[in-house]
Scaffold this motif. Structure first.
Motif, PDB file in Angstrom:
ATOM      1  N   GLU A  97      74.853  78.947  40.740  1.00 54.32           N
ATOM      2  CA  GLU A  97      73.773  78.824  41.717  1.00 54.32           C
ATOM      3  C   GLU A  97      74.206  77.900  42.862  1.00 54.32           C
ATOM      4  N   PRO A  98      73.644  78.103  44.087  1.00 57.40           N
ATOM      5  CA  PRO A  98      74.078  77.312  45.258  1.00 57.40           C
ATOM      6  C   PRO A  98      74.090  75.805  45.031  1.00 57.40           C
ATOM      7  N   HIS A  99      73.047  75.274  44.359  1.00 56.18           N
ATOM      8  CA  HIS A  99      73.000  73.813  44.181  1.00 56.18           C
ATOM      9  C   HIS A  99      74.108  73.332  43.233  1.00 56.18           C
ATOM     10  N   VAL A 100      74.475  74.190  42.250  1.00 54.04           N
ATOM     11  CA  VAL A 100      75.572  73.846  41.339  1.00 54.04           C
ATOM     12  C   VAL A 100      76.912  73.903  42.080  1.00 54.04           C
ATOM     13  N   VAL A 101      77.062  74.934  42.920  1.00 57.66           N
ATOM     14  CA  VAL A 101      78.291  75.079  43.711  1.00 57.66           C
ATOM     15  C   VAL A 101      78.507  73.856  44.586  1.00 57.66           C
ATOM     16  N   ARG A 102      77.450  73.425  45.281  1.00 56.66           N
ATOM     17  CA  ARG A 102      77.582  72.286  46.202  1.00 56.66           C
ATOM     18  C   ARG A 102      77.945  71.011  45.453  1.00 56.66           C
ATOM     19  N   ARG A 103      77.333  70.837  44.285  1.00 61.78           N
ATOM     20  CA  ARG A 103      77.628  69.627  43.497  1.00 61.78           C
ATOM     21  C   ARG A 103      79.076  69.634  43.015  1.00 61.78           C
ATOM     22  N   ARG A 104      79.494  70.764  42.440  1.00 65.37           N
ATOM     23  CA  ARG A 104      80.870  70.865  41.948  1.00 65.37           C
ATOM     24  C   ARG A 104      81.876  70.813  43.093  1.00 65.37           C
ATOM     25  N   MET A 105      81.519  71.442  44.226  1.00 64.69           N
ATOM     26  CA  MET A 105      82.415  71.461  45.386  1.00 64.69           C
ATOM     27  C   MET A 105      82.672  70.038  45.881  1.00 64.69           C
ATOM     28  N   ALA A 106      81.603  69.238  45.977  1.00 65.22           N
ATOM     29  CA  ALA A 106      81.743  67.851  46.434  1.00 65.22           C
ATOM     30  C   ALA A 106      82.650  67.065  45.499  1.00 65.22           C
ATOM     31  N   SER A 107      82.466  67.272  44.192  1.00 55.98           N
ATOM     32  CA  SER A 107      83.275  66.563  43.199  1.00 55.98           C
ATOM     33  C   SER A 107      84.738  66.995  43.270  1.00 55.98           C
ATOM     34  N   ALA A 108      84.975  68.318  43.402  1.00 56.94           N
ATOM     35  CA  ALA A 108      86.350  68.841  43.445  1.00 56.94           C
ATOM     36  C   ALA A 108      87.075  68.393  44.705  1.00 56.94           C
ATOM     37  N   LEU A 109      86.387  68.436  45.848  1.00 54.13           N
ATOM     38  CA  LEU A 109      87.017  68.007  47.108  1.00 54.13           C
ATOM     39  C   LEU A 109      87.332  66.517  47.086  1.00 54.13           C
ATOM     40  N   ASN A 110      86.462  65.746  46.462  1.00 56.70           N
ATOM     41  CA  ASN A 110      86.721  64.311  46.338  1.00 56.70           C
ATOM     42  C   ASN A 110      87.939  64.062  45.447  1.00 56.70           C
ATOM     43  N   ALA A 111      88.079  64.878  44.385  1.00 56.81           N
ATOM     44  CA  ALA A 111      89.205  64.725  43.463  1.00 56.81           C
ATOM     45  C   ALA A 111      90.539  64.984  44.145  1.00 56.81           C
ATOM     46  N   VAL A 112      90.558  65.892  45.133  1.00 58.48           N
ATOM     47  CA  VAL A 112      91.814  66.217  45.828  1.00 58.48           C
ATOM     48  C   VAL A 112      91.932  65.471  47.158  1.00 58.48           C
ATOM     49  N   ASN A 113      90.957  64.574  47.420  1.00 61.32           N
ATOM     50  CA  ASN A 113      90.998  63.733  48.622  1.00 61.32           C
ATOM     51  C   ASN A 113      90.994  64.570  49.912  1.00 61.32           C
ATOM     52  N   ARG A 132      95.425  71.606  48.976  1.00 60.32           N
ATOM     53  CA  ARG A 132      94.384  70.830  48.287  1.00 60.32           C
ATOM     54  C   ARG A 132      93.186  71.716  47.950  1.00 60.32           C
ATOM     55  N   LEU A 133      92.870  72.653  48.842  1.00 60.05           N
ATOM     56  CA  LEU A 133      91.776  73.590  48.564  1.00 60.05           C
ATOM     57  C   LEU A 133      92.082  74.448  47.340  1.00 60.05           C
ATOM     58  N   LEU A 134      93.340  74.875  47.208  1.00 59.13           N
ATOM     59  CA  LEU A 134      93.749  75.682  46.059  1.00 59.13           C
ATOM     60  C   LEU A 134      93.506  74.929  44.751  1.00 59.13           C
ATOM     61  N   LEU A 135      93.875  73.657  44.731  1.00 56.74           N
ATOM     62  CA  LEU A 135      93.655  72.847  43.532  1.00 56.74           C
ATOM     63  C   LEU A 135      92.158  72.657  43.285  1.00 56.74           C
ATOM     64  N   ALA A 136      91.411  72.379  44.349  1.00 59.42           N
ATOM     65  CA  ALA A 136      89.964  72.175  44.209  1.00 59.42           C
ATOM     66  C   ALA A 136      89.265  73.440  43.721  1.00 59.42           C
ATOM     67  N   SER A 137      89.747  74.612  44.150  1.00 60.55           N
ATOM     68  CA  SER A 137      89.127  75.875  43.727  1.00 60.55           C
ATOM     69  C   SER A 137      89.308  76.107  42.223  1.00 60.55           C
ATOM     70  N   ALA A 138      90.365  75.526  41.652  1.00 64.39           N
ATOM     71  CA  ALA A 138      90.559  75.600  40.199  1.00 64.39           C
ATOM     72  C   ALA A 138      89.688  74.558  39.491  1.00 64.39           C
ATOM     73  N   LEU A 139      89.628  73.339  40.048  1.00 61.90           N
ATOM     74  CA  LEU A 139      88.848  72.268  39.424  1.00 61.90           C
ATOM     75  C   LEU A 139      87.355  72.589  39.400  1.00 61.90           C
ATOM     76  N   VAL A 140      86.878  73.317  40.411  1.00 65.61           N
ATOM     77  CA  VAL A 140      85.455  73.624  40.503  1.00 65.61           C
ATOM     78  C   VAL A 140      85.004  74.510  39.342  1.00 65.61           C
ATOM     79  N   GLN A 141      85.968  75.151  38.674  1.00 64.46           N
ATOM     80  CA  GLN A 141      85.650  76.010  37.523  1.00 64.46           C
ATOM     81  C   GLN A 141      85.538  75.206  36.223  1.00 64.46           C
ATOM     82  N   ASP A 142      85.790  73.895  36.308  1.00 63.08           N
ATOM     83  CA  ASP A 142      85.703  72.990  35.157  1.00 63.08           C
ATOM     84  C   ASP A 142      86.513  73.526  33.975  1.00 63.08           C
ATOM     85  N   PRO A 143      87.834  73.727  34.164  1.00 62.94           N
ATOM     86  CA  PRO A 143      88.633  74.395  33.126  1.00 62.94           C
ATOM     87  C   PRO A 143      89.086  73.465  32.004  1.00 62.94           C
TER      88      PRO A 143
END
Length: 484
Positions: A97-113, A132-143
């Motif tokens: 859901e959009p609100h989950v995407v935004r929350r995870r996106m913020a966390s993933a982007l912060n993780a990759v600086n 960095r986006l490539l790494l964040a796109s993997a982290l956002v999936q919480d693998p």
């Protein structure tokens, strides 16, 4: 510690029956951080696709824990994804859901600086920011298992340091493909080594330096054992010849000696082959070019996501090499691409100068061309006569074998595309050489050879590279810092 992945006698070949893996076996336990290494084109990315189920094995069994969530940070962003905004890009990979995407996106982007507006188009990011986006796109999936394919490509030193720290503290399992031994050694606890000769995976404890030492010790032991057997073989051959000349019953003795020679020959061990290194090469400079080759009066940089124009007074002469520096996202690739294509408003290349451009994303290659066609076109640009001998000779120096010559460029690994790009530069004979991150995807064994060739280039050269050890081996005369 539980096993989360197991390969049991896994073989794989593509439709053309070219074998990539041959009865491979290994296992990965929960929480392990493992390096996957091997020669360019050995099949490392293919192994990742088998692991995720994108490809199916030709034979054998791949067991992956059903509870395991796997995410891959690929080498490059898909061209279709480059049209998306940041939020659309993460929505595609997150699937929530959009609100989950935004929350995870913020966390993933912060993780990759990486700090960027959610409505910014992916294509507008620099190569390092896209990494960095490539790494964040993997982290956002919480693998549970993170697969990283050449994650340091295009990253500046700050980006690599941040990634190292992140991976050292990361609690889940990681398998990473990289040719950067120092980067791998900072956080990995084991190595999967894909041997391009045997098509098998060798599993080691320890880091890459431990693996190299182990391989060297094994080769030395194998050579010593074979030398001992060779002495026995030679002694038995001499005895067999001696008894054979005696005639009579002695011939039976000679026969037994020959049988012993055959047995010793069969017991000789096959010495492990080392990964090949490309041959030393020279990039010939265009004849008839003299004096000023490139003039830069102004250029633009990106500061806080806004374009800023700067005046300059830069003159690049023949046999002079210029390094362009600046952090990820400032606009280095944009600048040198516009210079190479002749679209830079503040840069002028002298008429008649042939430009050899090495793009970090290989955009100068036509992926529908065969390797043969691509090399032929490069040679024709130099004005030289097209000869099969010259083409094959140059190609072989870059480990481009006869069987690859008819392959479409799209089927090559990223490392093979890099070596093909260097082969094209040799055939093209440029007057101005422009290189954007030429170490990306390239096996570290090749880098000293490439650095020497660039250092010895007699034309004008513009270089962008974030690898200090590589740059230190190249003769640099000018330095353009886009931040200053």
């Amino acid at each position: 510690m539980e096993t989360i992945i197991r390969f049991d006698k896994v073989s794989f070949m593509f439709d053309d029956e070219k074998k990539i893996l041959d009865e491979v076996g290994f296992s990965v336990r929960k929480g392990m951080k493992v390096a996957l290494m091997g020669q360019n084109g050995a099949g490392k990315s293919t192994l990742f696709k088998l692991l995720t189920g994108t490809l199916k094995p030709t034979s054998g069994q791949i067991s992956v824990d059903k509870r395991l969530t796997v995410a891959t940070a690929h080498q490059v962003i898909d061209p279709e994804d480059k049209k998306l905004t940041v939020e659309q890009y993460f929505t595609k990979w997150c699937g929530q859901e959009p609100h989950v995407v935004r929350r995870r996106m913020a966390s993933a982007l912060n993780a990759v600086n990486l700090h960027a507006p959610s409505d910014k188009i992916v294509k507008s990011f620099s190569g390092g920011q896209q990494a960095r986006l490539l790494l964040a796109s993997a982290l956002v999936q919480d693998p549970d298992l993170l697969l990283l394919d050449e994650p340091t490509n295009n990253l500046d030193k700050a980006g690599i340091d941040h990634l190292m720290t992140f991976l050292m503290l990361y609690e889940n399992s990681v398998i990473v493909i990289s040719h950067d031994a120092d980067f791998l050694n900072s956080f990995t606890q084991g190595v999967l080594y894909l041997d391009s000769h045997t098509k098998k995976v060798e599993q080691y404890a320890g880091n890459y330096h431990d693996v190299v030492a182990d391989i060297e010790a094994r080769i030395e032991q194998q050579n010593r054992l074979n030398a001992q057997m060779e002495r026995g073989i030679q002694a038995n051959k001499e005895k067999a010849n001696f008894f054979a000349n005696k005639g009579g019953k002695m011939r039976n003795v000679a026969k037994k000696m020959r049988e012993k020679v055959e047995k010793l020959e069969s017991e000789k061990v096959e010495v492990r082959k080392e990964d090949k290194t490309i041959r030393h090469f020279t990039i010939p400079a265009q004849q008839g070019v003299a004096g000023e080759v490139l003039k830069i009066n102004s250029f633009s940089i990106i500061k806080n996501h806004v374009e800023v124009k700067k005046n300059a007074r830069v003159f690049l002469l023949k046999d002079r090499h210029m390094l362009i520096v600046g952090p990820n996202g400032i606009g280095k690739s944009t600048l040198i691409e516009s210079i190479a294509k002749g679209t830079a408003t503040g840069a002028i290349i002298t008429n008649g100068v042939r430009v050899g451009y090495y793009s970090q994303d290989f955009s100068t290659l036509n992926y529908e061309d065969t390797v043969w066609d691509s090399l032929s076109n490069a040679l024709l640009q130099s004005g030289a006569e097209l000869t099969e001998h010259k083409l094959r000779s140059v190609a072989a120096g870059f480990l481009i074998t006869g069987e690859l010559m008819g392959s479409r460029i799209r089927s090559l690994s990223e490392g093979q595309k890099g070596l093909l790009s260097f082969a094209r530069l040799v055939l093209m004979e440029p007057g101005l050489l422009i290189l954007d991150e030429p170490t990306n995807h390239i096996n570290f064994r090749h880098l000293p050879v490439i650095a020497q060739a660039l250092s010895e280039f007699k034309g004008a050269m513009v270089l962008v590279s974030h690898i200090p050890e590589f740059v230190a081996q190249i003769k640099i005369h000018e330095r353009l810092d886009l931040e200053k």
